[in-house]
Design a protein around this motif. Structure first.
Motif, short mmCIF file in Angstrom:
data_model
loop_
_atom_site.label_atom_id
_atom_site.label_comp_id
_atom_site.label_asym_id
_atom_site.label_seq_id
_atom_site.Cartn_x
_atom_site.Cartn_y
_atom_site.Cartn_z
N TRP A 114 2.53 -9.06 -36.33
CA TRP A 114 2.01 -7.70 -36.14
C TRP A 114 0.50 -7.67 -36.31
O TRP A 114 -0.21 -7.02 -35.53
CB TRP A 114 2.66 -6.74 -37.14
N LEU A 218 5.03 -0.94 -32.39
CA LEU A 218 4.79 -2.35 -32.75
C LEU A 218 5.93 -2.91 -33.57
O LEU A 218 6.33 -4.07 -33.40
CB LEU A 218 3.47 -2.45 -33.52
N THR A 219 6.48 -2.10 -34.47
CA THR A 219 7.51 -2.58 -35.38
C THR A 219 8.92 -2.22 -34.91
O THR A 219 9.89 -2.39 -35.66
CB THR A 219 7.29 -1.98 -36.78
#
Length: 222
Positions: A114, A218-219
């Motif tokens: 990330w 993103l997660t």
């Protein structure tokens, strides 16, 4: 003699890299950024201390140190044990937000991936945090090493550092990071994990400015 000179050069190069990094982030002049670190350029021990950290990860949390709700989140219990280890291995007594961020930056994928996608230089970030921890101790990392050397060595050799080297407290800033991570998890209706703690880390450090929507994407939370 050659080893000492090599250590001095490594320390100076690391310091210069940190100064340039801070200049890029803050727009300060070289001299102003240099004053921020307050580190002796000729100390090889400083380089050894923060470039080669030894982390003894505890297997359990210190009783009665964290809020009671932490036990409901398995990932958080494991993570906070690593944060406690960062505190003990540096000879500190209070777990601050710096220790939480440092523990988070040391996590393996997906966390490291990330930060790569966010274009955050985590190695420079870790160096900055370790220098800040030294400054907050009331002196340079070199003096911190001398003051807390006994506790650090004991923590790294102990089979039960949680019992033998109890921490005194958690800072309000660290508690704020925990509360923010929990609020993110509550929104998702799940237990706290590394995805929710990323929001907390980014919100506190501001090394990059992704939106909450970007962090959720993103997660994998969207």
């Amino acid at each position: 003699m050659f080893g000492e000179m090599e250590g001095m050069m490594t320390s100076r190069n690391t310091l210069k890299r940190q100064i340039r990094s801070r200049m890029n982030k803050t727009g300060e002049s070289y001299s102003a950024a240099r004053q921020h670190f307050q580190v002796a350029e000729d100390s090889s021990m400083i380089t050894q201390e923060y470039e080669n950290p030894t982390t003894v990860v505890a297997q359990h949390l210190q009783p009665n140190l964290w809020p009671e709700w932490v036990v409901e989140h398995p990932w958080l219990q494991s993570f906070l044990a690593q944060a406690e280890a960062e505190v003990r291995n540096r000879g500190d007594l209070t777990c601050d937000q710096f220790h939480l961020v440092l523990a988070y930056l040391r996590l393996p994928p997906p966390v490291s991936d990330w930060f790569t996608q966010l274009r955050v230089n985590t190695e420079h970030w870790k160096e900055d945090i370790l220098v800040i921890l030294g400054i907050n101790s009331g002196g340079s990392l070199f003096h911190k090493f001398l003051a807390y050397g006994s506790r650090m060595n004991k923590a790294r050799k102990s089979e039960d550092p949680v019992t033998e080297l109890p921490l005194e407290a958690i800072s309000q800033e660290a508690m704020g990071m925990l509360d923010l991570a929990k609020s993110e998890a509550d929104l998702d209706g799940t237990s706290v994990d590394e995805r929710h703690f990323l929001v907390s880390v980014i919100n506190w450090c501001q090394y990059s400015t992704p939106t909450l929507e970007e962090l959720r994407r993103l997660t994998g939370r969207q």
